[in-house]
Write a protein that holds these residues in place. Structure first.
Motif, PDB file in Angstrom:
ATOM      1  N   VAL A  87       0.906  -1.396  -0.197  1.00 31.29           N
ATOM      2  CA  VAL A  87       0.019   0.114  -0.288  1.00 31.29           C
ATOM      3  C   VAL A  87       0.870   1.286  -0.151  1.00 31.29           C
ATOM      4  O   VAL A  87       0.501   2.264  -0.796  1.00 31.29           O
ATOM      5  CB  VAL A  87      -1.134   0.066   1.173  1.00 31.29           C
ATOM      6  CG1 VAL A  87      -0.270   0.259   2.396  1.00 31.29           C
ATOM      7  CG2 VAL A  87      -2.118   0.824   0.947  1.00 31.29           C
ATOM      8  N   MET A  88       2.077   1.187   0.703  1.00 30.09           N
ATOM      9  CA  MET A  88       2.897   2.391   0.793  1.00 30.09           C
ATOM     10  C   MET A  88       3.747   2.665  -0.520  1.00 30.09           C
ATOM     11  O   MET A  88       3.625   3.903  -1.043  1.00 30.09           O
ATOM     12  CB  MET A  88       3.946   1.882   1.802  1.00 30.09           C
ATOM     13  CG  MET A  88       4.954   3.409   2.005  1.00 30.09           C
ATOM     14  SD  MET A  88       4.008   4.681   2.765  1.00 30.09           S
ATOM     15  CE  MET A  88       4.870   6.014   2.070  1.00 30.09           C
ATOM     16  N   ALA A  89       3.938   1.669  -1.331  1.00 27.89           N
ATOM     17  CA  ALA A  89       4.688   1.574  -2.655  1.00 27.89           C
ATOM     18  C   ALA A  89       3.632   2.278  -3.523  1.00 27.89           C
ATOM     19  O   ALA A  89       4.195   2.809  -4.588  1.00 27.89           O
ATOM     20  CB  ALA A  89       4.977   0.371  -3.097  1.00 27.89           C
ATOM     21  N   ILE A 106      13.991  -1.040   7.717  1.00 28.49           N
ATOM     22  CA  ILE A 106      12.411  -0.549   7.014  1.00 28.49           C
ATOM     23  C   ILE A 106      12.488   0.892   7.385  1.00 28.49           C
ATOM     24  O   ILE A 106      11.772   1.410   6.738  1.00 28.49           O
ATOM     25  CB  ILE A 106      11.323  -1.486   7.370  1.00 28.49           C
ATOM     26  CG1 ILE A 106      10.330  -1.122   6.385  1.00 28.49           C
ATOM     27  CG2 ILE A 106      10.960  -1.197   8.846  1.00 28.49           C
ATOM     28  CD1 ILE A 106       9.095  -2.212   6.376  1.00 28.49           C
ATOM     29  N   GLY A 107      13.235   1.414   8.416  1.00 27.48           N
ATOM     30  CA  GLY A 107      13.199   2.797   8.701  1.00 27.48           C
ATOM     31  C   GLY A 107      13.763   3.721   7.766  1.00 27.48           C
ATOM     32  O   GLY A 107      13.716   4.886   7.491  1.00 27.48           O
ATOM     33  N   SER A 108      14.866   3.119   7.126  1.00 26.33           N
ATOM     34  CA  SER A 108      15.424   3.613   5.834  1.00 26.33           C
ATOM     35  C   SER A 108      14.752   3.087   4.635  1.00 26.33           C
ATOM     36  O   SER A 108      14.517   4.265   3.725  1.00 26.33           O
ATOM     37  CB  SER A 108      16.789   3.116   5.750  1.00 26.33           C
ATOM     38  OG  SER A 108      17.935   3.808   6.547  1.00 26.33           O
ATOM     39  N   THR A 109      14.291   1.989   4.366  1.00 29.47           N
ATOM     40  CA  THR A 109      13.580   1.852   3.244  1.00 29.47           C
ATOM     41  C   THR A 109      12.261   2.287   2.905  1.00 29.47           C
ATOM     42  O   THR A 109      11.862   2.627   1.685  1.00 29.47           O
ATOM     43  CB  THR A 109      13.995   0.264   2.960  1.00 29.47           C
ATOM     44  OG1 THR A 109      13.238  -0.377   3.957  1.00 29.47           O
ATOM     45  CG2 THR A 109      14.930  -0.669   2.829  1.00 29.47           C
ATOM     46  N   LEU A 110      11.674   2.766   3.994  1.00 29.99           N
ATOM     47  CA  LEU A 110      10.306   3.430   4.009  1.00 29.99           C
ATOM     48  C   LEU A 110      10.572   4.673   3.276  1.00 29.99           C
ATOM     49  O   LEU A 110       9.729   5.142   2.384  1.00 29.99           O
ATOM     50  CB  LEU A 110       9.794   3.559   5.178  1.00 29.99           C
ATOM     51  CG  LEU A 110       8.790   4.612   5.569  1.00 29.99           C
ATOM     52  CD1 LEU A 110       7.436   4.542   4.687  1.00 29.99           C
ATOM     53  CD2 LEU A 110       8.502   4.592   6.904  1.00 29.99           C
ATOM     54  N   LEU A 111      11.675   5.373   3.372  1.00 29.78           N
ATOM     55  CA  LEU A 111      11.992   6.515   2.636  1.00 29.78           C
ATOM     56  C   LEU A 111      11.917   6.455   1.379  1.00 29.78           C
ATOM     57  O   LEU A 111      12.047   7.567   0.594  1.00 29.78           O
ATOM     58  CB  LEU A 111      13.405   7.164   3.255  1.00 29.78           C
ATOM     59  CG  LEU A 111      13.400   7.377   4.817  1.00 29.78           C
ATOM     60  CD1 LEU A 111      14.549   7.860   5.244  1.00 29.78           C
ATOM     61  CD2 LEU A 111      12.388   8.264   5.239  1.00 29.78           C
ATOM     62  N   LEU A 112      12.310   5.285   0.746  1.00 29.58           N
ATOM     63  CA  LEU A 112      12.453   5.294  -0.695  1.00 29.58           C
ATOM     64  C   LEU A 112      11.144   5.204  -1.287  1.00 29.58           C
ATOM     65  O   LEU A 112      11.165   5.520  -2.617  1.00 29.58           O
ATOM     66  CB  LEU A 112      13.054   3.656  -1.154  1.00 29.58           C
ATOM     67  CG  LEU A 112      14.478   3.395  -0.570  1.00 29.58           C
ATOM     68  CD1 LEU A 112      14.843   2.013  -0.800  1.00 29.58           C
ATOM     69  CD2 LEU A 112      15.532   4.328  -1.174  1.00 29.58           C
ATOM     70  N   HIS A 113      10.191   5.319  -0.394  1.00 31.90           N
ATOM     71  CA  HIS A 113       8.654   5.317  -1.056  1.00 31.90           C
ATOM     72  C   HIS A 113       8.049   6.319  -0.648  1.00 31.90           C
ATOM     73  O   HIS A 113       6.863   6.736  -0.787  1.00 31.90           O
ATOM     74  CB  HIS A 113       7.834   4.146  -0.394  1.00 31.90           C
ATOM     75  CG  HIS A 113       8.500   3.000  -0.804  1.00 31.90           C
ATOM     76  ND1 HIS A 113       8.267   2.362  -2.274  1.00 31.90           N
ATOM     77  CD2 HIS A 113       9.558   2.063  -0.427  1.00 31.90           C
ATOM     78  CE1 HIS A 113       9.073   1.077  -2.507  1.00 31.90           C
ATOM     79  NE2 HIS A 113       9.699   0.902  -1.282  1.00 31.90           N
TER      80      HIS A 113
END
Ligand code: COA
Length: 256
Positions: A87-89, A106-113
């Motif tokens: 849903v975030m992507a 995931i605190g960093s990879t969330l930022l990619l979205h």
């Protein structure tokens, strides 16, 4: 509640705050479920024109709860973490992030979205998957090399050391480095600006920026998860998680 995702509407900006300060905002299954709902609702609500992601008490997020990795490992495409990633992507509205302190896993990879990302001077990023005996997730294996080129993506995911906001900026992961004290209000001011623009044109612009990689991103999320989830049960990962919980150095010397 000390263990939750906090949602606050500030005008047309929906603030989605990760709040579990005693664990540096580590995300557990219940929190992924709340995050998936929060993102879906922000996408659907006409009153919301921009989402703003933040942490609590000087930390963004220390990533997946390692105790959960040990005791309650994610499995299957219906797991809340998988729902949240999907849903975030596909989030159709602008997403801004304000990062203070640790932003790990995931605190960093969330930022990619997210679309626009502001970090404080004290922010510390890390993609520690390999150190934990697991592999990249949230389409980071696709997005990192595209964003910064292979050598830098390899440095962040294979060397897997913490890096600061200056490096995150240099590598194109964030939009600006700010004083820690300015992050929250600056990120909100940017979110407010985005929220004031014509909403249909904004959604179309974001859709176009993402359209060409959308299917690949969802495929990467699935394929990474198909590797990641079984790895959570493997001896390398069990050793890494146990070492974290027992506050000792992991020993990988016996593995081939
Ligand atoms: N899962 C579970 N607990 C976590 C956690 C996580 N991801 N991150 C931090 N915690 C816990 C710590 O164990 C500690 O608990 P305790 O008070 O019961 O001992 C508490 O949160 C505070 O963390 P602490 O390590 O003391 O804070 P710090 O400021 O020195 O360091 C981090 C912060 C985020 C750099 C460090 O905690 C860390 O490296 N965490 C693990 C990050 C990680 O590998 N996440 C998984 C990504 S896939």
């Amino acid at each position: 509640m000390t263990d939750s995702i906090q949602i606050t509407d500030r005008g047309a900006v929906r603030e989605i705050r990760i709040h579990r300060p005693e664990k540096k905002n580590a995300l557990n299954t219940a929190m992924y479920s709340q995050l998936a709902d929060a993102v879906a609702q922000a996408g659907a609500a006409d009153s919301v024109r921009c989402a703003l992601f933040a942490g609590s008490q000087g930390a963004f997020s220390s990533g997946n709860d390692i105790q959960d990795f040990l005791n309650n490992p994610a499995s299957g495409e219906d797991h809340p973490v998988a729902q949240f990633m999907r849903v975030m992507a596909d989030f159709p509205k602008p997403a801004v992030a304000g990062v203070l302190g640790p932003a790990v896993g995931i605190g960093s990879t969330l930022l990619l979205h997210c679309d626009l990302i502001y970090a404080g001077q004290g922010a510390r990023f890390m993609l520690p998957f390999v150190n934990l005996g697991i592999c990249p997730e949230f389409a980071s294996s696709l997005l990192l090399p595209r964003m910064m080129g292979h050598p830098r993506a390899a440095e962040l995911t294979m060397l897997a050391e913490p890096f600061d906001a200056a490096k995150a900026y240099e590598y194109g992961l964030i939009n600006a480095v700010l004083d820690d004290s300015a992050v929250e209000e600056s990120a909100f001011a940017i979110a407010e600006k985005l929220a004031a623009k014509p909403p249909r044109a904004m959604r179309t612009t974001k859709d176009l920026l993402k359209r060409w990689t959308k299917a690949q991103v969802q495929e990467a999320i699935r394929e990474e998860a198909a590797l990641f989830m079984p790895m959570l049960h493997e001896p390398e990962a069990r050793e890494a998680f146990s070492a974290f919980v027992e506050k000792r150095k992991p020993d990988f010397s016996q593995f081939v």
